[in-house]
Write a protein that holds these residues in place. Structure first.
Motif, PDB file in Angstrom:
ATOM      1  N   ASP A  55       0.915  -1.224   0.006  1.00 62.42           N
ATOM      2  CA  ASP A  55      -0.079   0.093   0.032  1.00 62.42           C
ATOM      3  C   ASP A  55       1.013   1.266  -0.104  1.00 62.42           C
ATOM      4  N   ALA A  56       1.822   1.217   0.766  1.00 63.69           N
ATOM      5  CA  ALA A  56       2.595   2.542   0.771  1.00 63.69           C
ATOM      6  C   ALA A  56       3.679   2.730  -0.520  1.00 63.69           C
ATOM      7  N   ALA A  57       3.979   1.611  -1.202  1.00 62.58           N
ATOM      8  CA  ALA A  57       4.495   1.777  -2.523  1.00 62.58           C
ATOM      9  C   ALA A  57       3.618   2.262  -3.334  1.00 62.58           C
ATOM     10  N   LYS A  58       2.402   1.986  -3.363  1.00 64.81           N
ATOM     11  CA  LYS A  58       1.386   2.462  -4.567  1.00 64.81           C
ATOM     12  C   LYS A  58       1.221   3.934  -4.147  1.00 64.81           C
ATOM     13  N   ILE A  59       1.011   4.338  -2.834  1.00 61.29           N
ATOM     14  CA  ILE A  59       0.704   5.544  -2.520  1.00 61.29           C
ATOM     15  C   ILE A  59       1.666   6.505  -2.700  1.00 61.29           C
ATOM     16  N   SER A  89       8.469  -3.993  16.937  1.00 62.07           N
ATOM     17  CA  SER A  89       9.308  -3.357  17.861  1.00 62.07           C
ATOM     18  C   SER A  89       9.486  -1.932  17.582  1.00 62.07           C
ATOM     19  N   ARG A  90      10.241  -1.205  18.293  1.00 63.42           N
ATOM     20  CA  ARG A  90      10.329   0.272  18.451  1.00 63.42           C
ATOM     21  C   ARG A  90      10.889   0.635  16.882  1.00 63.42           C
ATOM     22  N   PRO A  91      12.249  -0.197  16.290  1.00 72.46           N
ATOM     23  CA  PRO A  91      12.623   0.173  15.152  1.00 72.46           C
ATOM     24  C   PRO A  91      11.683   0.030  13.887  1.00 72.46           C
ATOM     25  N   VAL A  92      10.623  -0.872  13.934  1.00 73.26           N
ATOM     26  CA  VAL A  92       9.953  -1.220  12.850  1.00 73.26           C
ATOM     27  C   VAL A  92       9.001   0.146  12.859  1.00 73.26           C
ATOM     28  N   ILE A  93       8.426   0.356  14.076  1.00 74.70           N
ATOM     29  CA  ILE A  93       7.348   1.507  14.250  1.00 74.70           C
ATOM     30  C   ILE A  93       8.055   2.823  13.767  1.00 74.70           C
ATOM     31  N   GLU A  94       9.334   2.991  14.152  1.00 75.60           N
ATOM     32  CA  GLU A  94      10.021   4.435  13.881  1.00 75.60           C
ATOM     33  C   GLU A  94       9.960   4.463  12.182  1.00 75.60           C
ATOM     34  N   VAL A  97       6.923   5.139  10.683  1.00 80.37           N
ATOM     35  CA  VAL A  97       6.374   6.612  10.738  1.00 80.37           C
ATOM     36  C   VAL A  97       7.031   7.409   9.746  1.00 80.37           C
ATOM     37  N   ASN A  98       8.631   7.020   9.561  1.00 82.56           N
ATOM     38  CA  ASN A  98       8.994   7.920   8.662  1.00 82.56           C
ATOM     39  C   ASN A  98       8.774   7.671   7.163  1.00 82.56           C
ATOM     40  N   VAL A  99       8.165   6.637   6.696  1.00 87.91           N
ATOM     41  CA  VAL A  99       7.731   6.091   5.524  1.00 87.91           C
ATOM     42  C   VAL A  99       6.502   7.146   5.214  1.00 87.91           C
ATOM     43  N   VAL A 100       5.692   7.138   6.394  1.00 89.51           N
ATOM     44  CA  VAL A 100       4.545   8.119   6.157  1.00 89.51           C
ATOM     45  C   VAL A 100       4.683   9.365   5.881  1.00 89.51           C
ATOM     46  N   LYS A 101       5.600   9.664   6.761  1.00 88.52           N
ATOM     47  CA  LYS A 101       6.096  11.282   6.668  1.00 88.52           C
ATOM     48  C   LYS A 101       6.702  11.719   5.285  1.00 88.52           C
ATOM     49  N   SER A 131      14.540   0.900   4.574  1.00 88.67           N
ATOM     50  CA  SER A 131      14.898   0.927   6.052  1.00 88.67           C
ATOM     51  C   SER A 131      13.701   0.097   6.705  1.00 88.67           C
ATOM     52  N   PHE A 132      12.441   0.481   6.408  1.00 88.52           N
ATOM     53  CA  PHE A 132      11.371  -0.278   6.876  1.00 88.52           C
ATOM     54  C   PHE A 132      11.423  -1.790   6.837  1.00 88.52           C
ATOM     55  N   SER A 133      11.726  -2.202   5.569  1.00 87.22           N
ATOM     56  CA  SER A 133      11.660  -3.703   5.356  1.00 87.22           C
ATOM     57  C   SER A 133      12.904  -4.271   5.764  1.00 87.22           C
ATOM     58  N   GLU A 134      13.858  -3.581   6.002  1.00 88.93           N
ATOM     59  CA  GLU A 134      14.966  -4.154   6.715  1.00 88.93           C
ATOM     60  C   GLU A 134      14.818  -4.477   8.264  1.00 88.93           C
ATOM     61  N   ALA A 135      14.107  -3.373   8.795  1.00 92.25           N
ATOM     62  CA  ALA A 135      13.628  -3.513  10.347  1.00 92.25           C
ATOM     63  C   ALA A 135      12.771  -4.576  10.183  1.00 92.25           C
ATOM     64  N   CYS A 136      11.911  -4.580   9.369  1.00 87.83           N
ATOM     65  CA  CYS A 136      10.859  -6.014   9.653  1.00 87.83           C
ATOM     66  C   CYS A 136      11.794  -7.470   9.448  1.00 87.83           C
ATOM     67  N   ARG A 137      12.621  -7.290   8.734  1.00 86.14           N
ATOM     68  CA  ARG A 137      13.523  -8.663   8.531  1.00 86.14           C
ATOM     69  C   ARG A 137      14.180  -8.718   9.675  1.00 86.14           C
ATOM     70  N   GLU A 138      14.803  -7.970  10.009  1.00 86.12           N
ATOM     71  CA  GLU A 138      15.459  -7.981  11.606  1.00 86.12           C
ATOM     72  C   GLU A 138      14.551  -8.627  12.643  1.00 86.12           C
ATOM     73  N   GLU A 139      13.544  -7.985  12.648  1.00 83.46           N
ATOM     74  CA  GLU A 139      12.483  -8.329  13.724  1.00 83.46           C
ATOM     75  C   GLU A 139      12.150  -9.927  13.616  1.00 83.46           C
ATOM     76  N   PHE A 140      11.778 -10.221  12.353  1.00 83.85           N
ATOM     77  CA  PHE A 140      11.471 -11.671  11.850  1.00 83.85           C
ATOM     78  C   PHE A 140      12.590 -12.545  12.296  1.00 83.85           C
ATOM     79  N   GLU A 141      13.774 -12.348  12.185  1.00 82.26           N
ATOM     80  CA  GLU A 141      14.959 -13.052  12.382  1.00 82.26           C
ATOM     81  C   GLU A 141      15.220 -13.218  13.950  1.00 82.26           C
ATOM     82  N   GLN A 142      15.047 -12.054  14.843  1.00 83.50           N
ATOM     83  CA  GLN A 142      14.998 -12.197  15.926  1.00 83.50           C
ATOM     84  C   GLN A 142      13.768 -13.139  16.493  1.00 83.50           C
TER      85      GLN A 142
END
Length: 146
Positions: A55-59, A89-94, A97-101, A131-142
């Motif tokens: 959705d973010a990519a389309k918008i 996690s906080r990194p994913v949320i942050e 939020v940056n993507v939406v901004k 950066s959002f995708s990488e944060a999501c991947r790190e969270e999955f790996e953890q």
């Protein structure tokens, strides 16, 4: 002591030990199954939430070529970010939020021509979701390590 008592005590001790062993095994197995189920459920919830990338990519693509703010899409993005506060996690949320901004700010900038978009693709500046995708991947790996 009478041999009957010894036999009875041995049988009682064996039954008690067998019962405790069976209980401990069942309890450990159930605990492991519940932990695995919670982990799978959590991963499933995260995967659904992280579909926001599409959705973010389309918008963002819309924001690059249009001046008119896509309010419905931005509201949906904010709703996704709000849901992320529950399981992410906080990194994913942050980073979300940056993507939406960035998307919101892009609507106020001049429209991009196809040539400008092609140049952005070439130099990598169009990829606001990395950066959002990488944060999501790190969270999955953890979560896999747990």
């Amino acid at each position: 002591m009478d041999s009957g008592y010894i036999t009875a005590l041995a049988a009682l001790g064996g039954a008690t030990l067998g019962g405790l062993t069976s209980f401990a095994t069942s309890w450990t197995t159930l605990r492991t199954q519940m932990k695995a189920q919670r982990s799978a459920s959590s991963k499933s919830k995260r995967q659904k939430l992280y579909k926001v990338i599409d959705d973010a990519a389309k918008i963002y693509g819309d924001a690059l070529i249009h001046d008119k703010l896509e309010l419905t899409g931005l509201i949906n993005l904010h709703a996704f970010v709000s849901r992320m506060h529950i399981v992410s996690s906080r990194p994913v949320i942050e980073t979300a939020v940056n993507v939406v901004k960035v998307i919101t700010e892009t609507y106020s900038q001049p429209n991009k021509s196809p040539e400008e978009i092609e140049a952005m693709i070439s130099n990598g500046s169009v990829d606001i979701l990395r950066s959002f995708s990488e944060a999501c991947r790190e969270e999955f790996e953890q979560s896999l390590e747990i």
